[in-house]
Design a protein around this motif. Structure first.
Motif, PDB file in Angstrom:
ATOM      1  N   TRP A  21     -15.816  -3.812   0.496  1.00 13.88           N
ATOM      2  CA  TRP A  21     -15.070  -4.280   0.017  1.00 13.88           C
ATOM      3  C   TRP A  21     -15.619  -4.955  -1.279  1.00 13.88           C
ATOM      4  CZ3 TRP A  21     -12.034   0.108  -0.800  1.00 13.88           C
ATOM      5  CH2 TRP A  21     -11.621   1.182   0.468  1.00 13.88           C
TER       6      TRP A  21
ATOM      7  N   THR B 261      -5.340   4.943  -1.772  1.00 13.75           N
ATOM      8  CA  THR B 261      -4.306   4.113  -1.012  1.00 13.75           C
ATOM      9  C   THR B 261      -3.658   4.649   0.285  1.00 13.75           C
ATOM     10  OG1 THR B 261      -2.555   5.088  -2.703  1.00 13.75           O
ATOM     11  CG2 THR B 261      -3.584   3.157  -3.266  1.00 13.75           C
TER      12      THR B 261
ATOM     13  N   SER C 166      -5.901   2.644   7.469  1.00  8.18           N
ATOM     14  CA  SER C 166      -6.711   1.751   8.322  1.00  8.18           C
ATOM     15  C   SER C 166      -5.477   0.354   9.012  1.00  8.18           C
ATOM     16  CB  SER C 166      -7.126   1.773   7.761  1.00  8.18           C
ATOM     17  OG  SER C 166      -8.597   1.907   7.328  1.00  8.18           O
TER      18      SER C 166
ATOM     19  N   TRP D 122       1.105  -1.215   0.240  1.00 10.70           N
ATOM     20  CA  TRP D 122      -0.003   0.004  -0.108  1.00 10.70           C
ATOM     21  C   TRP D 122       0.505   1.138   0.065  1.00 10.70           C
ATOM     22  CZ3 TRP D 122      -4.612  -0.175  -1.301  1.00 10.70           C
ATOM     23  CH2 TRP D 122      -5.635  -1.255  -0.929  1.00 10.70           C
TER      24      TRP D 122
ATOM     25  N   THR E   4      -5.819   6.843   1.987  1.00 13.06           N
ATOM     26  CA  THR E   4      -6.751   6.533   3.331  1.00 13.06           C
ATOM     27  C   THR E   4      -6.914   5.188   3.843  1.00 13.06           C
ATOM     28  OG1 THR E   4      -8.436   6.082   1.760  1.00 13.06           O
ATOM     29  CG2 THR E   4      -8.133   8.546   2.301  1.00 13.06           C
ATOM     30  N   VAL E   5      -6.584   3.960   2.997  1.00  8.31           N
ATOM     31  CA  VAL E   5      -7.088   2.945   3.018  1.00  8.31           C
ATOM     32  C   VAL E   5      -5.069   2.355   4.086  1.00  8.31           C
ATOM     33  CG1 VAL E   5      -6.125   0.330   1.932  1.00  8.31           C
ATOM     34  CG2 VAL E   5      -7.544   2.368   0.919  1.00  8.31           C
TER      35      VAL E   5
ATOM     36  N   ASN F   8      -9.505  -5.178   3.251  1.00  2.00           N
ATOM     37  CA  ASN F   8      -8.287  -4.864   2.032  1.00  2.00           C
ATOM     38  C   ASN F   8      -7.720  -6.289   1.506  1.00  2.00           C
ATOM     39  OD1 ASN F   8      -8.111  -1.946   2.493  1.00  2.00           O
ATOM     40  ND2 ASN F   8      -7.015  -2.713   3.689  1.00  2.00           N
TER      41      ASN F   8
ATOM     42  N   THR G  75      -9.430  -8.294  -4.548  1.00  2.00           N
ATOM     43  CA  THR G  75      -9.541  -8.540  -2.550  1.00  2.00           C
ATOM     44  C   THR G  75     -10.056  -9.697  -2.348  1.00  2.00           C
ATOM     45  OG1 THR G  75      -9.701  -5.684  -3.461  1.00  2.00           O
ATOM     46  CG2 THR G  75     -11.470  -6.485  -1.563  1.00  2.00           C
TER      47      THR G  75
ATOM     48  N   ASN H 185     -13.854   4.703   4.067  1.00  2.00           N
ATOM     49  CA  ASN H 185     -12.713   4.313   3.869  1.00  2.00           C
ATOM     50  C   ASN H 185     -13.517   3.384   1.756  1.00  2.00           C
ATOM     51  OD1 ASN H 185     -10.846   5.228   4.849  1.00  2.00           O
ATOM     52  ND2 ASN H 185      -9.983   3.272   5.139  1.00  2.00           N
TER      53      ASN H 185
ATOM     54  N   GLU I 189     -12.901   2.202   8.694  1.00  2.00           N
ATOM     55  CA  GLU I 189     -12.971   1.091   7.437  1.00  2.00           C
ATOM     56  C   GLU I 189     -14.399   1.184   6.553  1.00  2.00           C
ATOM     57  OE1 GLU I 189     -13.038  -1.783  10.534  1.00  2.00           O
ATOM     58  OE2 GLU I 189     -10.348  -1.871  10.129  1.00  2.00           O
TER      59      GLU I 189
END
Length: 553
Positions: A472, A384, A390, A194, A386-387, A549, A530, A416, A413
Motif C-alpha cells: 500500500w 473503501t 478485508s 472505513w 473493497t477494503v 491499511n 498509511t 485491493n 488483499e
C-alpha cells in the motif's frame, strides 16, 4: 406482540439477505468498478488530456486562430488532399482554434487513417508527424466501457454495472441509519472509520451513482437486449441503420447524398467558411468534404464542440453541434443546424438525453467539474467498500475456506492494492508512456495502451510479492511521485511547461498538469497516513491490525 415480533424478525432476515447480496456483489465487482469509475472520471476531461498528449508545437506567425486561415491555405489544403486522396470517401480539415495551432488534414486510404499538417497562413506542409500519435483521453473512455477488450469487455462492463445497481439498492436497505451516519465520521477507529467513509461518500454521490450507472446501461440497450430490435427490424447492419433512421426521424439528422460517378470541381472553401460563420454565429471548427470530386459532393462546416473556444456555455441537455451543409459544387446551402435548437422535446429524443446525461454534454465546464468530483467520490466509495471487506473478514475470519482461507484473503488483499493504488499508477503511467515512447514509433498509440495494461499488471504482481502494508505505502508513494514529476517530464521531453501554457492562455493543457499536481499531493498524504499508521501500530496488536491499511481493527 408475536405478530410485531414476527414482522421484526422478517425484516431482520430481509436485511441479512440484502447484506449478503450487497457484500458479495460489491466484492466481486469492486475491483473492476474502481478501474471503471476512475477511468470514466478521467474521461470527463478527455479533450484536454488528448490535447496535452498530442503536444503539438506552437507555430510562429499563426496567431489569429480560425480567423487567420486564409484562402491560400484552404486552397493548398484542397490541392494536398486531392493529390494524396483523390478517391477517398471523405476529407476532413480541422481549423486552428487557438493562436499557434496548425491546419490539420485527415483522410482514409482503405483501412488506414492518414494525417498531414499545414501552416494556416502560408499553406506550407509541416514536418510529419506533427505532434504525437496518441489515443489520448479517448483511451480512458474506451477502457471505461469495454476495458480495451472488444466485445467481451463490453459485456463484462455491462454485467459489472448491473451488479453495481444491485449493490446500490441493497446498500440503502442494509444501512438503516445511512443518512444519520453521514453526519458522524470517526477517524482512527479502524473498521468504524472505513464504514463511516464508505457511508459518507455513498450518501454524497448516491443520486449521481444511480444516474450514471443507469444511463450507462440504457444507452447501450440495443446491444444488451437486441431481441426486440431484431424482431422489429430484422438482422444485420442495414436493420440497425433503419432503426437509427426512425429513432432520429425529425431530430435533425444529417443530410446524406450518394455519389453520382460524374466528376466535378470542388467549390472554393474560403467563402463557404465565412458564410457558415454568419449562419451559425460561431467560429467554425472543422470542414468535412463528403464524396470529393463528385457532382454530389457535400461540404459540411461544423461549429466548435463543448469546451472549445467559441463554444459558449451549453446549458441545455439537447443542444447539438451547429453545422451548415453546402452543395460542394455550386455552394448552395442545403441544411443549417444552429447551436441552440428550439425544437420541442419528442419521445425519440430520450436516448439523446440519456447520452447527454452520461457524457456530461451540457452545463459547460462547471458541470464537467461536478461530474469529475462526483466520479472521484464514487471511486472512493467503491474503494473503501473493497477494503472494508478485508477489514471485517480478517477480524471475524472463521476459517470458512479451510486450508485455503489464508491464501484467499492474501489474494483479496493483493487485488485491493492493485485495484485502488495500482490503477492510479497505470493511469499516470499512460501519460508517461506518451512522453517517453519515440514519436516515430509505428503503432505508437497502441503501445501507449499496452504500457497502461502492463503497468497495471505489474502493480498486481508487486502487491502479491510484497507484504500488504508495504505494498500500500509503496504504490501510493510511487503514484504520488509520478504525478508530481509529470510537469518536469513534459518540460524535458517537449519543451512545453506550465509557464508557456499560462502565457498562451492554454488552460486545458495547464489544467492537466495542475490536476496531476493535486492528485500527487492527495496520494502523498494517503501514503503518509498509511505508513504512519503502520509504524505506530503496537506489536501486541498485530493480530488485530488490518493488513495493508495501517489502521487498527
Amino acid at each position: 406482540m408475536a405478530r410485531d415480533g414476527g414482522r421484526m424478525k422478517g425484516n431482520g432476515n430481509f436485511r441479512q439477505s440484502m447484506s449478503w447480496l450487497h457484500t458479495w456483489c460489491g466484492l466481486v465487482c469492486g475491483w473492476l468498478l474502481c478501474a471503471i469509475f476512475l477511468t470514466g472520471t478521467l474521461s470527463v476531461f478527455r479533450e484536454p488530456i488528448t490535447r496535452w498528449m498530442e503536444a503539438r508545437p506552437v507555430l510562429a506567425g499563426a496567431d489569429a486562430g480560425t480567423e487567420g486561415v486564409g484562402a491560400p491555405a484552404m486552397a493548398q489544403a484542397v490541392r494536398h488532399l486531392a493529390a494524396q486522396a483523390g478517391d477517398a470517401r471523405f476529407w476532413r480539415i480541422e481549423l486552428p482554434q487557438r493562436p499557434g495551432d496548425a491546419l490539420l488534414l485527415a483522410w482514409r486510404n482503405g483501412r488506414t487513417n492518414q494525417m498531414a499538417a499545414l501552416h494556416p497562413v502560408t499553406g506550407a506542409v509541416l514536418p510529419a508527424p506533427w505532434g504525437r500519435a496518441t489515443e489520448g483521453g479517448r483511451h480512458f473512455m474506451s477502457f471505461h466501457y469495454m476495458l480495451q477488450w472488444n466485445a467481451l469487455g463490453f459485456w463484462v462492463v455491462g454485467w459489472v454495472s448491473m451488479c453495481m445497481l444491485v449493490a446500490l439498492v441493497s446498500g440503502v436497505v442494509v444501512h438503516r441509519r445511512i443518512f444519520q451516519d453521514f453526519f458522524t465520521f470517526r477517524t482512527g477507529k479502524g473498521q468504524r472509520s472505513w464504514m463511516d467513509a464508505h457511508n459518507a461518500t455513498g450518501v454524497l454521490t448516491l443520486p449521481f451513482l444511480f444516474m450514471i450507472v443507469y444511463t450507462g446501461l440504457a444507452i447501450f440497450y440495443t446491444s444488451y437486449m437486441p431481441w426486440p430490435l431484431q424482431a422489429a427490424y430484422g438482422f444485420g447492419d442495414q436493420a440497425y441503420a433503419r432503426f437509427q433512421a426512425e429513432l432520429h426521424a425529425g431530430g435533425g439528422e444529417e443530410l446524406r447524398r450518394p455519389r453520382t460517378g460524374r466528376p466535378a470541381e470542388l467549390h472554393d472553401l474560403a467563402p463557404l467558411l465565412l458564410q457558415a460563420r454568419t449562419l451559425i454565429g460561431q467560429p467554425p471548427r472543422m470542414v468535412v468534404v463528403e464524396a470529393p470530386g463528385d457532382a454530389n459532393a457535400t461540404v459540411r462546416v461544423l461549429g466548435p464542440r463543448e469546451g472549445e473556444p467559441g463554444e459558449g456555455q451549453r446549458r441545455a441537455l439537447l443542444n447539438p453541434v451547429a453545422s451548415v451543409a453546402f452543395d460542394g459544387v455550386t455552394g448552395t446551402v442545403l441544411q443549417v443546424r444552429r447551436h441552440g435548437a428550439d425544437a420541442a422535446f419528442a419521445s425519440e429524443q430520450v436516448h439523446a438525453v440519456m447520452e447527454s446525461l452520461h457524457f456530461a454534454r451540457f452545463g459547460g465546464w462547471p458541470m464537467k467539474w461536478l461530474y469529475f468530483a462526483s466520479g472521484l467520490l464514487g471511486t472512493v466509495m467503491v474503494a473503501t467498500g473493497t477494503v472494508l471487506f478485508s477489514v471485517k473478514r480478517r477480524r471475524a475470519s472463521g476459517n470458512e475456506f479451510g486450508r485455503a482461507t489464508a491464501g484467499i484473503y492474501r489474494a483479496i488483499e493483493a487485488l485491493n492494492v492493485a485495484a485502488v493504488a495500482g490503477i492510479g499508477i497505470a493511469c499516470i503511467g499512460y501519460l508517461y508512456a506518451n512522453r517517453l515512447l519515440p514519436t516515430d514509433l509505428p503503432g505508437r498509440a497502441l503501445w501507449e495502451i499496452r504500457a497502461f495494461l502492463w503497468i497495471w499488471l505489474a502493480t498486481l504482481l508487486h502487491a502479491a510479492l510484497r507484504p500488504p502494508r508495504r505494498a500500500w505505502v509503496e504504490q501510493l508513494s510511487v503514484a504520488a511521485l509520478l504525478c508530481v514529476a509529470l510537469p518536469a517530464l513534459n518540460a524535458w521531453t517537449t519543451g512545453q511547461h506550465l509557464g508557456r501554457y499560462a502565457m498562451a492562455a492554454d488552460w486545458q493543457r495547464a489544467g492537466v498538469e495542475f490536476t496531476a499536481l493535486a492528485f500527487g499531493a492527495a496520494l502523498a498524504w494517503a501514503a503518509y497516513r498509511t505508513g504512519r499508521g503502520w509504524h505506530k501500530a503496537r506489536p501486541g496488536a498485530a493480530k488485530r491490525q488490518v493488513p495493508g491499511n495501517g489502521v487498527q481493527g
